[in-house]
Design a protein around this motif. Structure first.
Motif, short mmCIF file in Angstrom:
data_model
loop_
_atom_site.label_atom_id
_atom_site.label_comp_id
_atom_site.label_asym_id
_atom_site.label_seq_id
_atom_site.Cartn_x
_atom_site.Cartn_y
_atom_site.Cartn_z
N HIS A 186 31.89 -40.01 42.01
CA HIS A 186 30.98 -40.47 43.72
C HIS A 186 31.53 -39.33 44.53
O HIS A 186 32.86 -39.29 44.99
CB HIS A 186 31.02 -41.67 43.36
CG HIS A 186 30.63 -42.14 45.00
ND1 HIS A 186 28.86 -42.48 45.01
CD2 HIS A 186 30.96 -42.78 45.52
CE1 HIS A 186 28.29 -43.04 46.35
NE2 HIS A 186 29.53 -42.55 46.81
N ASP A 187 30.56 -38.91 45.99
CA ASP A 187 30.48 -38.69 45.75
C ASP A 187 30.58 -39.19 47.86
O ASP A 187 30.27 -39.95 48.32
CB ASP A 187 30.21 -37.18 46.96
CG ASP A 187 30.52 -36.17 48.24
OD1 ASP A 187 31.10 -36.65 48.81
OD2 ASP A 187 30.14 -35.68 48.17
N PHE A 188 32.20 -39.64 47.96
CA PHE A 188 32.46 -40.81 48.99
C PHE A 188 32.33 -40.39 50.35
O PHE A 188 31.50 -41.34 51.69
CB PHE A 188 33.92 -41.89 49.44
CG PHE A 188 33.94 -42.30 47.54
CD1 PHE A 188 33.07 -43.93 47.72
CD2 PHE A 188 34.43 -42.26 46.81
CE1 PHE A 188 33.37 -44.81 46.55
CE2 PHE A 188 34.52 -42.95 45.66
CZ PHE A 188 33.79 -44.18 46.18
N SER A 189 31.26 -39.35 50.95
CA SER A 189 31.54 -38.58 52.14
C SER A 189 30.01 -39.16 52.16
O SER A 189 29.30 -39.13 53.12
CB SER A 189 31.97 -36.60 52.67
OG SER A 189 30.58 -36.72 51.81
N LYS A 190 29.29 -39.22 51.37
CA LYS A 190 28.29 -39.46 51.44
C LYS A 190 27.89 -41.01 51.73
O LYS A 190 26.57 -41.83 51.84
CB LYS A 190 27.04 -39.04 49.96
CG LYS A 190 26.74 -37.39 50.21
CD LYS A 190 26.01 -36.72 49.75
CE LYS A 190 25.70 -35.48 49.98
NZ LYS A 190 26.43 -34.37 48.37
N GLY A 191 28.87 -42.27 51.25
CA GLY A 191 28.54 -43.30 51.48
C GLY A 191 29.49 -44.10 50.34
O GLY A 191 30.16 -43.84 49.12
N LYS A 225 34.08 -48.99 52.14
CA LYS A 225 34.86 -49.15 53.33
C LYS A 225 34.76 -50.70 54.00
O LYS A 225 33.51 -51.23 53.89
CB LYS A 225 34.35 -48.12 54.37
CG LYS A 225 35.11 -46.63 54.20
CD LYS A 225 35.08 -46.29 55.79
CE LYS A 225 36.75 -44.26 54.81
NZ LYS A 225 34.74 -43.22 56.11
N ASP A 306 41.09 -42.88 47.67
CA ASP A 306 42.44 -42.83 48.63
C ASP A 306 42.45 -45.24 48.91
O ASP A 306 41.47 -45.70 50.04
CB ASP A 306 42.53 -43.13 50.03
CG ASP A 306 43.76 -43.58 50.84
OD1 ASP A 306 44.75 -44.25 50.60
OD2 ASP A 306 43.93 -43.14 52.34
N GLU A 309 42.40 -46.66 52.08
CA GLU A 309 41.20 -46.18 52.92
C GLU A 309 39.52 -47.10 52.61
O GLU A 309 38.77 -47.51 53.08
CB GLU A 309 40.53 -44.81 53.27
CG GLU A 309 39.59 -44.51 55.03
CD GLU A 309 38.71 -43.33 54.46
OE1 GLU A 309 40.21 -41.71 54.11
OE2 GLU A 309 37.93 -43.28 54.86
N TYR A 310 39.83 -47.53 50.35
CA TYR A 310 38.87 -47.55 50.43
C TYR A 310 39.17 -48.60 50.09
O TYR A 310 40.61 -49.29 49.50
CB TYR A 310 38.43 -46.82 49.18
CG TYR A 310 37.22 -45.67 50.27
CD1 TYR A 310 35.81 -46.15 50.71
CD2 TYR A 310 37.83 -44.36 50.04
CE1 TYR A 310 35.41 -44.72 51.13
CE2 TYR A 310 36.84 -43.11 51.64
CZ TYR A 310 36.07 -43.38 51.67
OH TYR A 310 35.75 -42.71 51.98
#
Ligand code: FA5
Length: 347
Positions: A186-191, A225, A306, A309-310
């Motif tokens: 998963h790419d967390f920068s996308k949500g 988040k 992280d 953060e998550y």
């Protein structure tokens, strides 16, 4: 008997025979015609007697012969028509189609009850923006256990007696390894990550009315988040209501899974007695439906996420358990035996 009487007799007996011919024996009509009116038939035979008659009688009897021939010829024609019509009628009746008769039922199969329950749960989660992910039934020890915070020799591995194929390869004991595989991708920068993963799992359990060595689970995972226990509770409450009825309540009990902290067992208020206590809920008013918890920080860290953060929650429910509770099925083995008397009840 004189010739005139014989003629009269031939006429009457031929008419009687004609009447007696049935539609299905129409060929007899032709035979009778040859026998009576043919070249060597009875009438020709009688004609031969004409020459022995006194002169004054010959024209009279000759005329009578012609009359009998005419009458019988006509009678044969008419009877022929009647028989032909009767034949057509009989044919029509035998081939007729009664459109008011109820049709023959064609037996049509139906989706297996476990597939129906799975699809229903998938639909509910798809509606909330979850993705549906597939996992591997033959899995690596690494994903099934280690990435789920169960290192080699961890005692909690005993909770899931395992079919090993080699030291590192096994039949997955739960759908949780899909958590690790999905987190890795998963790419967390996308949500946030929101997924469910239904599938078959295997354990070296002894088969009885409520346990099978292979069964089905649906894994759920949300990581993002500020994901809290409240989100977990809200999600599970919603799914319980959709599956078991709007007036259902849920209860979280402390539990232990190495991959969640805190961990909970989730009970739903008994859909049969409404919480008063009955044979379905074993007099407790509650029925356990799944295990869940907040994703253990170590599970996130192992995926490179992280954990400061998550955060996230996860749950794992057994479809058989859900279907058994919902439909009052008292033996898990019914799901796998393919007996149509069982499967057809869920059309
Ligand atoms: C687990 O398998 C955890 N992976 C669930 C989980 C996921 C917890 C994510 C926290 C976060 P457990 O061993 O309790 O948990 O199994 C989950 C469900 O599978 C049970 O509630 C039960 O419904 C079903 N189940 C377990 N063993 C069997 C069996 N032998 N036969 C049929 N169903 C079973």
């Amino acid at each position: 008997m004189d010739l005139q009487a014989q003629l009269e007799e031939l006429k009457k007996s031929t008419q009687a025979q004609l009447q007696a011919i049935k539609a299905e024996n129409a060929k007899e009509l032709q035979d009778l015609r040859v026998k009576v009116l043919g070249k060597k038939g009875s009438l020709t035979e009688l004609l031969k007697g004409l020459k022995d008659l006194p002169n004054e009688l010959r024209p009279v009897v000759g005329k009578q012969v012609n009359e009998v021939r005419d009458v019988l010829t006509k009678a044969f024609e008419e009877q022929g028509k009647i028989l032909a019509a009767a034949k057509i009628q009989a044919q029509l009746e035998s081939e007729s189609l009664d459109v008011t008769l109820p049709g023959r039922k064609i037996s049509v199969g139906n989706r297996h009850v476990l597939s129906q329950v799975t699809e229903e749960i998938e639909d509910i989660f798809l509606g909330m923006g979850f993705q549906v992910v597939d996992g591997y039934e033959v899995e690596q020890d690494y994903y099934n256990f280690e990435r789920m915070n169960l290192p080699k020799d961890h005692p909690a591995r005993d909770m899931q007696d395992t079919f090993y194929i080699s030291e590192d390869i096994l039949l997955r004991t739960h759908t949780s390894p899909v958590q690790a595989r999905t987190l890795d991708k998963h790419d967390f920068s996308k949500g946030p990550l929101k997924m469910i993963s239904p599938g078959r799992v295997f354990r070296r359990d002894t088969d009885d009315a409520t346990h099978s060595h292979q069964f089905h689970q649906i894994e759920g995972l949300v990581v993002g988040k500020n994901i809290s226990m409240g989100d977990l509770k809200g999600t599970l409450e919603m799914i319980s209501k959709k599956m078991f009825g709007e007036d259902r309540k849920i209860r979280l009990r402390p539990s232990y899974f190495p991959f969640t902290e805190p961990s909970v067992e989730v009970d739903v208020s008994c859909f049969k007695c409404g919480g008063k206590g009955c044979n379905v809920c074993k007099k407790t008013g509650w029925i356990e439906i799944l295990g869940a918890g907040m994703v253990h920080p170590r599970v996130l860290e192992m995926a490179g996420v992280d954990s400061e953060e998550y955060s996230g929650f996860a749950f794992g429910l057994g479809q058989e358990r859900i279907a058994m509770l919902r439909y009052g099925i008292n033996d898990i083995r019914g799901f796998y035996q393919g007996d149509s008397r069982f499967t057809e009840q869920f059309k």
